[in-house]
Scaffold this motif. Structure first.
Motif, mmCIF file in Angstrom:
data_model
loop_
_atom_site.group_PDB
_atom_site.id
_atom_site.type_symbol
_atom_site.label_atom_id
_atom_site.label_comp_id
_atom_site.label_asym_id
_atom_site.label_seq_id
_atom_site.Cartn_x
_atom_site.Cartn_y
_atom_site.Cartn_z
ATOM 1 N N THR A 95 -21.022 -54.128 51.821
ATOM 2 C CA THR A 95 -22.424 -53.760 51.964
ATOM 3 C C THR A 95 -23.292 -54.745 51.193
ATOM 4 O O THR A 95 -23.070 -54.955 50.002
ATOM 5 C CB THR A 95 -22.691 -52.343 51.433
ATOM 6 O OG1 THR A 95 -21.872 -51.402 52.130
ATOM 7 C CG2 THR A 95 -24.154 -51.961 51.644
ATOM 8 N N ILE A 96 -24.246 -55.338 51.888
ATOM 9 C CA ILE A 96 -25.190 -56.240 51.241
ATOM 10 C C ILE A 96 -26.485 -55.493 50.987
ATOM 11 O O ILE A 96 -26.920 -54.675 51.809
ATOM 12 C CB ILE A 96 -25.423 -57.511 52.084
ATOM 13 C CG1 ILE A 96 -26.192 -58.556 51.275
ATOM 14 C CG2 ILE A 96 -26.117 -57.189 53.400
ATOM 15 C CD1 ILE A 96 -26.223 -59.935 51.940
ATOM 16 N N SER A 97 -27.082 -55.754 49.846
ATOM 17 C CA SER A 97 -28.362 -55.139 49.505
ATOM 18 C C SER A 97 -29.157 -56.117 48.645
ATOM 19 O O SER A 97 -28.611 -57.124 48.184
ATOM 20 C CB SER A 97 -28.153 -53.814 48.752
ATOM 21 O OG SER A 97 -27.445 -54.027 47.543
ATOM 22 N N ARG A 98 -30.411 -55.812 48.449
ATOM 23 C CA ARG A 98 -31.231 -56.706 47.630
ATOM 24 C C ARG A 98 -32.310 -55.937 46.903
ATOM 25 O O ARG A 98 -32.736 -54.856 47.343
ATOM 26 C CB ARG A 98 -31.849 -57.818 48.482
ATOM 27 C CG ARG A 98 -32.810 -57.357 49.550
ATOM 28 C CD ARG A 98 -33.239 -58.526 50.439
ATOM 29 N NE ARG A 98 -34.122 -59.454 49.741
ATOM 30 C CZ ARG A 98 -34.416 -60.676 50.174
ATOM 31 N NH1 ARG A 98 -33.893 -61.129 51.312
ATOM 32 N NH2 ARG A 98 -35.241 -61.449 49.481
ATOM 33 N N ASP A 99 -32.738 -56.519 45.803
ATOM 34 C CA ASP A 99 -33.858 -56.004 45.033
ATOM 35 C C ASP A 99 -34.920 -57.093 45.063
ATOM 36 O O ASP A 99 -34.798 -58.104 44.348
ATOM 37 C CB ASP A 99 -33.413 -55.694 43.599
ATOM 38 C CG ASP A 99 -34.509 -55.072 42.752
ATOM 39 O OD1 ASP A 99 -35.702 -55.310 43.052
ATOM 40 O OD2 ASP A 99 -34.193 -54.381 41.790
ATOM 41 N N ASN A 100 -35.925 -56.924 45.895
ATOM 42 C CA ASN A 100 -36.931 -57.968 46.059
ATOM 43 C C ASN A 100 -37.723 -58.219 44.774
ATOM 44 O O ASN A 100 -38.139 -59.349 44.513
ATOM 45 C CB ASN A 100 -37.887 -57.608 47.191
ATOM 46 C CG ASN A 100 -37.243 -57.735 48.562
ATOM 47 O OD1 ASN A 100 -36.292 -58.499 48.738
ATOM 48 N ND2 ASN A 100 -37.728 -56.982 49.529
ATOM 49 N N ALA A 101 -37.929 -57.185 43.991
ATOM 50 C CA ALA A 101 -38.683 -57.351 42.744
ATOM 51 C C ALA A 101 -37.946 -58.266 41.769
ATOM 52 O O ALA A 101 -38.554 -58.954 40.958
ATOM 53 C CB ALA A 101 -38.938 -55.995 42.098
ATOM 54 N N LEU A 137 -23.510 -57.873 46.799
ATOM 55 C CA LEU A 137 -22.505 -57.667 47.830
ATOM 56 C C LEU A 137 -21.451 -56.726 47.256
ATOM 57 O O LEU A 137 -20.692 -57.108 46.371
ATOM 58 C CB LEU A 137 -21.858 -58.984 48.273
ATOM 59 C CG LEU A 137 -20.891 -58.848 49.444
ATOM 60 C CD1 LEU A 137 -21.649 -58.466 50.721
ATOM 61 C CD2 LEU A 137 -20.115 -60.149 49.664
ATOM 62 N N GLN A 138 -21.467 -55.500 47.744
ATOM 63 C CA GLN A 138 -20.452 -54.527 47.356
ATOM 64 C C GLN A 138 -19.275 -54.686 48.304
ATOM 65 O O GLN A 138 -19.429 -54.520 49.521
ATOM 66 C CB GLN A 138 -21.021 -53.112 47.431
ATOM 67 C CG GLN A 138 -20.015 -52.026 47.084
ATOM 68 C CD GLN A 138 -19.567 -52.077 45.639
ATOM 69 O OE1 GLN A 138 -20.380 -52.260 44.736
ATOM 70 N NE2 GLN A 138 -18.270 -51.917 45.407
ATOM 71 N N MET A 139 -18.123 -54.986 47.750
ATOM 72 C CA MET A 139 -16.934 -55.240 48.560
ATOM 73 C C MET A 139 -15.896 -54.170 48.246
ATOM 74 O O MET A 139 -15.414 -54.077 47.112
ATOM 75 C CB MET A 139 -16.371 -56.634 48.252
ATOM 76 C CG MET A 139 -17.386 -57.745 48.442
ATOM 77 S SD MET A 139 -16.681 -59.394 48.234
ATOM 78 C CE MET A 139 -16.285 -59.359 46.487
ATOM 79 N N ASN A 140 -15.601 -53.368 49.235
ATOM 80 C CA ASN A 140 -14.613 -52.296 49.091
ATOM 81 C C ASN A 140 -13.403 -52.572 49.966
ATOM 82 O O ASN A 140 -13.469 -53.362 50.918
ATOM 83 C CB ASN A 140 -15.233 -50.952 49.473
ATOM 84 C CG ASN A 140 -16.393 -50.555 48.573
ATOM 85 O OD1 ASN A 140 -16.430 -50.896 47.397
ATOM 86 N ND2 ASN A 140 -17.351 -49.831 49.137
ATOM 87 N N THR A 141 -12.334 -51.898 49.664
ATOM 88 C CA THR A 141 -11.094 -52.019 50.432
ATOM 89 C C THR A 141 -10.752 -53.490 50.657
ATOM 90 O O THR A 141 -10.509 -53.947 51.784
ATOM 91 C CB THR A 141 -11.204 -51.282 51.786
ATOM 92 O OG1 THR A 141 -11.881 -50.039 51.613
ATOM 93 C CG2 THR A 141 -9.817 -50.988 52.351
ATOM 94 N N LEU A 142 -10.733 -54.238 49.589
ATOM 95 C CA LEU A 142 -10.491 -55.676 49.689
ATOM 96 C C LEU A 142 -9.088 -55.966 50.189
ATOM 97 O O LEU A 142 -8.120 -55.251 49.866
ATOM 98 C CB LEU A 142 -10.738 -56.348 48.349
ATOM 99 C CG LEU A 142 -12.225 -56.573 48.039
ATOM 100 C CD1 LEU A 142 -12.441 -56.741 46.547
ATOM 101 C CD2 LEU A 142 -12.736 -57.779 48.804
#
Length: 115
Positions: free
Chosen positions: A68-74, A80-85
């Motif tokens: 899951t990719i996410s961002r904090d614009n501020a 990048l949350q990487m699960n079940t690698l």
């Protein structure tokens, strides 16, 4: 001058999780795309995931449902949350910032997945 500083790589067992972070600093347009690429030995660099400043995302098929990719614009930071690698996820991961004028790259962070 734009700088990207990555953190969060490391060694993890297959099935485990890691979270990568990339903080951008400098003159950054509000309109941009931030993403993560990876490059394994002997392979070409590939896009893993990207997210626009408006929040639109895209993923390479092999990580859908696991990353899951996410961002904090501020904070001009992308995660990048990487699960079940899986062992196939092992690579150097590079942060990318795409501005209208040019692309910027982080220095890379190693992700190692043991089977």
């Amino acid at each position: 001058q734009v700088q990207l500083v990555e953190s969060g790589g490391g060694l993890v067992q297959a099935g485990g999780s890691l979270r990568l972070s990339c903080a951008a600093s400098g003159s950054i347009s509000n309109i941009n795309v931030m993403g993560w690429y990876r490059q394994a030995p002997g392979k070409q660099r590939e896009l893993v995931a990207a997210i626009s400043s408006g929040g639109s995302t895209n993923y390479v098929d092999s990580v859908k449902g696991r990353f899951t990719i996410s961002r904090d614009n501020a904070k001009n930071t992308v995660y990048l949350q990487m699960n079940t690698l899986k062992p196939d996820d092992a690579a150097v991961y590079y942060c990318n910032l795409a501005l209208p004028s040019r692309n910027y790259w982080g220095q890379g962070t190693q992700v190692t997945v043991s089977s």
